[in-house]
Enzyme design. Structure first.
Site, PDB file in Angstrom:
ATOM      1  N   HIS A 139     -14.630  12.645  39.264  1.00 46.70           N
ATOM      2  CA  HIS A 139     -13.176  12.766  39.233  1.00 46.70           C
ATOM      3  C   HIS A 139     -12.562  11.875  38.165  1.00 46.70           C
ATOM      4  O   HIS A 139     -13.199  10.951  37.664  1.00 46.70           O
ATOM      5  CB  HIS A 139     -12.572  12.393  40.599  1.00 46.70           C
ATOM      6  CG  HIS A 139     -12.661  13.502  41.604  1.00 46.70           C
ATOM      7  ND1 HIS A 139     -13.791  13.720  42.364  1.00 46.70           N
ATOM      8  CD2 HIS A 139     -11.765  14.459  41.971  1.00 46.70           C
ATOM      9  CE1 HIS A 139     -13.593  14.765  43.161  1.00 46.70           C
ATOM     10  NE2 HIS A 139     -12.364  15.231  42.943  1.00 46.70           N
ATOM     11  N   LYS A 143      -8.047   8.441  40.616  1.00 44.96           N
ATOM     12  CA  LYS A 143      -8.234   8.803  42.031  1.00 44.96           C
ATOM     13  C   LYS A 143      -8.464   7.535  42.843  1.00 44.96           C
ATOM     14  O   LYS A 143      -9.338   6.731  42.510  1.00 44.96           O
ATOM     15  CB  LYS A 143      -9.426   9.761  42.170  1.00 44.96           C
ATOM     16  CG  LYS A 143      -9.661  10.239  43.578  1.00 44.96           C
ATOM     17  CD  LYS A 143     -10.581  11.444  43.616  1.00 44.96           C
ATOM     18  CE  LYS A 143     -10.863  11.923  45.028  1.00 44.96           C
ATOM     19  NZ  LYS A 143      -9.651  12.260  45.793  1.00 44.96           N
TER      20      LYS A 143
HETATM   21  N1  LIG Z   1      -6.720  19.443  48.529  1.00 43.35           N
HETATM   22  C1  LIG Z   1      -6.751  19.606  47.205  1.00 43.35           C
HETATM   23  O1  LIG Z   1      -7.046  20.696  46.692  1.00 43.35           O
HETATM   24  C2  LIG Z   1      -6.399  18.462  46.327  1.00 43.35           C
HETATM   25  C3  LIG Z   1      -6.142  17.248  46.902  1.00 43.35           C
HETATM   26  N2  LIG Z   1      -5.767  16.201  46.127  1.00 43.35           N
HETATM   27  C4  LIG Z   1      -5.386  15.002  46.858  1.00 43.35           C
HETATM   28  O2  LIG Z   1      -3.969  14.912  46.857  1.00 43.35           O
HETATM   29  C5  LIG Z   1      -3.554  13.563  46.886  1.00 43.35           C
HETATM   30  C6  LIG Z   1      -2.605  13.309  45.720  1.00 43.35           C
HETATM   31  O3  LIG Z   1      -3.302  13.408  44.495  1.00 43.35           O
HETATM   32  P1  LIG Z   1      -2.542  13.155  43.108  1.00 43.35           P
HETATM   33  O4  LIG Z   1      -1.390  14.079  42.982  1.00 43.35           O
HETATM   34  O5  LIG Z   1      -3.603  13.169  42.074  1.00 43.35           O
HETATM   35  O6  LIG Z   1      -2.017  11.657  43.327  1.00 43.35           O
HETATM   36  P2  LIG Z   1      -0.730  10.947  42.698  1.00 43.35           P
HETATM   37  O7  LIG Z   1      -0.925   9.486  42.915  1.00 43.35           O
HETATM   38  O8  LIG Z   1      -0.514  11.448  41.319  1.00 43.35           O
HETATM   39  O9  LIG Z   1       0.474  11.484  43.607  1.00 43.35           O
HETATM   40  C7  LIG Z   1       0.838  10.978  44.847  1.00 43.35           C
HETATM   41  C8  LIG Z   1       2.347  10.876  44.858  1.00 43.35           C
HETATM   42  O10 LIG Z   1       2.791  10.561  46.159  1.00 43.35           O
HETATM   43  C9  LIG Z   1       3.809   9.566  46.052  1.00 43.35           C
HETATM   44  N3  LIG Z   1       4.006   8.865  47.306  1.00 43.35           N
HETATM   45  C10 LIG Z   1       3.439   7.707  47.757  1.00 43.35           C
HETATM   46  N4  LIG Z   1       3.911   7.407  48.975  1.00 43.35           N
HETATM   47  C11 LIG Z   1       4.773   8.389  49.315  1.00 43.35           C
HETATM   48  C12 LIG Z   1       5.580   8.643  50.461  1.00 43.35           C
HETATM   49  N5  LIG Z   1       5.571   7.823  51.517  1.00 43.35           N
HETATM   50  N6  LIG Z   1       6.354   9.758  50.469  1.00 43.35           N
HETATM   51  C13 LIG Z   1       6.380  10.597  49.433  1.00 43.35           C
HETATM   52  N7  LIG Z   1       5.652  10.406  48.307  1.00 43.35           N
HETATM   53  C14 LIG Z   1       4.853   9.320  48.260  1.00 43.35           C
HETATM   54  C15 LIG Z   1       3.284   8.695  44.927  1.00 43.35           C
HETATM   55  O11 LIG Z   1       4.281   7.825  44.425  1.00 43.35           O
HETATM   56  P3  LIG Z   1       3.821   6.427  43.705  1.00 43.35           P
HETATM   57  O12 LIG Z   1       2.907   6.828  42.588  1.00 43.35           O
HETATM   58  O13 LIG Z   1       5.113   5.835  43.258  1.00 43.35           O
HETATM   59  O14 LIG Z   1       3.117   5.646  44.771  1.00 43.35           O
HETATM   60  C16 LIG Z   1       2.867   9.766  43.933  1.00 43.35           C
HETATM   61  O15 LIG Z   1       3.944  10.233  43.175  1.00 43.35           O
HETATM   62  C17 LIG Z   1      -4.853  12.736  46.853  1.00 43.35           C
HETATM   63  O16 LIG Z   1      -5.214  12.372  48.165  1.00 43.35           O
HETATM   64  C18 LIG Z   1      -5.862  13.705  46.280  1.00 43.35           C
HETATM   65  O17 LIG Z   1      -7.182  13.407  46.663  1.00 43.35           O
HETATM   66  C19 LIG Z   1      -5.670  16.307  44.785  1.00 43.35           C
HETATM   67  C20 LIG Z   1      -5.965  17.464  44.161  1.00 43.35           C
HETATM   68  C21 LIG Z   1      -6.351  18.664  44.876  1.00 43.35           C
HETATM   69  O1  LIG Z   2      -7.850  13.418  43.787  1.00 45.72           O
HETATM   70  C1  LIG Z   2      -8.146  14.513  43.275  1.00 45.72           C
HETATM   71  O2  LIG Z   2      -7.943  14.792  42.082  1.00 45.72           O
HETATM   72  C2  LIG Z   2      -8.771  15.528  44.134  1.00 45.72           C
HETATM   73  N1  LIG Z   2      -8.841  15.291  45.412  1.00 45.72           N
HETATM   74  C3  LIG Z   2      -9.400  16.138  46.399  1.00 45.72           C
HETATM   75  C4  LIG Z   2     -10.605  15.489  47.021  1.00 45.72           C
HETATM   76  O3  LIG Z   2     -10.557  14.282  47.320  1.00 45.72           O
HETATM   77  O4  LIG Z   2     -11.603  16.180  47.237  1.00 45.72           O
HETATM   78  C5  LIG Z   2      -9.642  17.533  45.885  1.00 45.72           C
HETATM   79  C6  LIG Z   2     -10.112  17.608  44.475  1.00 45.72           C
HETATM   80  O5  LIG Z   2     -11.415  17.127  44.420  1.00 45.72           O
HETATM   81  C7  LIG Z   2      -9.204  16.810  43.560  1.00 45.72           C
END
Ligand SMILES: NC(=O)C1=CN([C@@H]2O[C@H](COP(=O)(O)OP(=O)(O)OC[C@H]3O[C@@H](n4cnc5c(N)ncnc54)[C@H](OP(=O)(O)O)[C@@H]3O)[C@@H](O)[C@H]2O)C=CC1
Ligand SMILES: O=C(O)C1=N[C@H](C(=O)O)C[C@H](O)C1
Length: 251
Positions: A139, A143
């Protein structure tokens, strides 16, 4: 009289994050969905209920997602969760909250990429035929969690499939090991986590048996790859009260 269906009202939590931005764009572009709330760190969660969101999509962080989920369920709002960090204990907690609000739907998917869902299905099918299996997930370096949610889910599926087939523990003669050299073990399956600039989300499952290996690999090169799955979950969650785990039951 018109039989036109009203667009589904969707709120996004984590709206300014890497995934949140992409989800807001995808929802905005979908004719049958209305983006009514964008909530990020420091914003008021009630923006979503004030805007009468019917579905909230959560892509935040493992440390805040449970509070968000509980709040949405309490408010009677359906939830699609992509955030990682879901242990069995957390899933049990969600089921407990849903028991008090049986009309609410929650979809929690470790990975919304259709290819990734198929990768997990193929791995589950292959598990019974091979002596060894290890997972290598790769990743982007921003992350926060390791191993990835996808790797954890894959390991659990493989563990269950091996158990059902009566497979013994994997052959592994390592006795002299620097800490971490063999990755971390989940359900008897070793997971190796790589973090490097240039990567997005990638996973390889390496199976081994006498004289052969099988590698099943999936790559997300762009977060757009997750959007068809997220949109599908948004449209489906309103029709599915209770907890749905993973995207596979929706395909
Ligand atoms: N299921 C799937 O297919 C996928 C899952 N993911 C997962 O999704 C999650 C997010 O990933 P990603 O977008 O890369 O992470 P980011 O850190 O880019 O985004 C998370 C966002 O949430 C905000 N945040 C933090 N606390 C709160 C709150 N209490 N309320 C609302 N917003 C909040 C953060 O703000 P700040 O930065 O200011 O803290 C940030 O903007 C991870 O757990 C990742 O593993 C990712 C890709 C695909
Ligand atoms: O953090 C990410 O980017 C992703 N998070 C998810 C995970 O923890 O598996 C899904 C995907 O791998 C991207």
């Amino acid at each position: 009289m018109t039989d036109e269906v009203e667009p589904l009202r969707v709120g996004v939590l984590g709206a300014r994050g890497r995934m949140g931005i992409e989800v807001c764009r995808a929802v905005d572009q979908a004719g049958d969905l209305d983006l009514v709330a964008m909530v990020d760190q420091g914003d008021w969660l009630f923006n979503a209920s004030d805007a009468a969101a019917q579905v909230v999509v959560d892509f935040t962080t493992p440390d805040v997602v449970m509070d968000n989920l509980q709040w949405c369920i309490d408010q009677g709002i359906n939830v699609v969760v992509g955030t990682s960090g879901f242990t069995d204990a957390r899933l049990e907690q969600v089921k407990g909250w849903l028991a008090a609000k049986p009309e609410v739907g929650v979809v929690i998917a470790p990975n919304f990429g259709i290819g990734a869902v198929l990768m997990m299905e193929f791995a589950e099918r292959a598990a019974r035929y091979f002596d060894s299996v290890e997972i290598i997930e790769q990743h982007h370096p921003k992350k926060v969690d390791a191993p990835s949610g996808t790797a954890l889910h894959t390991a659990r599926l493989i563990e269950q499939a091996r158990k059902a087939a009566g497979k013994p523990a994997m052959p592994d003669a390592t006795t002299d090991e620097m800490p971490g050299a063999r990755g971390t073990e989940v359900g008897g399956v070793r997971i190796h986590s790589v973090r490097a600039a240039g990567l997005v989300a990638h996973q390889e499952i390496l199976f081994g048996a006498t004289g052969e290996t099988l590698t099943i690999r999936h790559d997300s090169f762009d977060r757009a790859s997750f959007m068809p799955g997220v949109l599908l979950a948004i449209r489906e969650v309103v029709k599915r009260p209770g907890l749905t785990l993973g995207l596979a039951p929706l395909l």
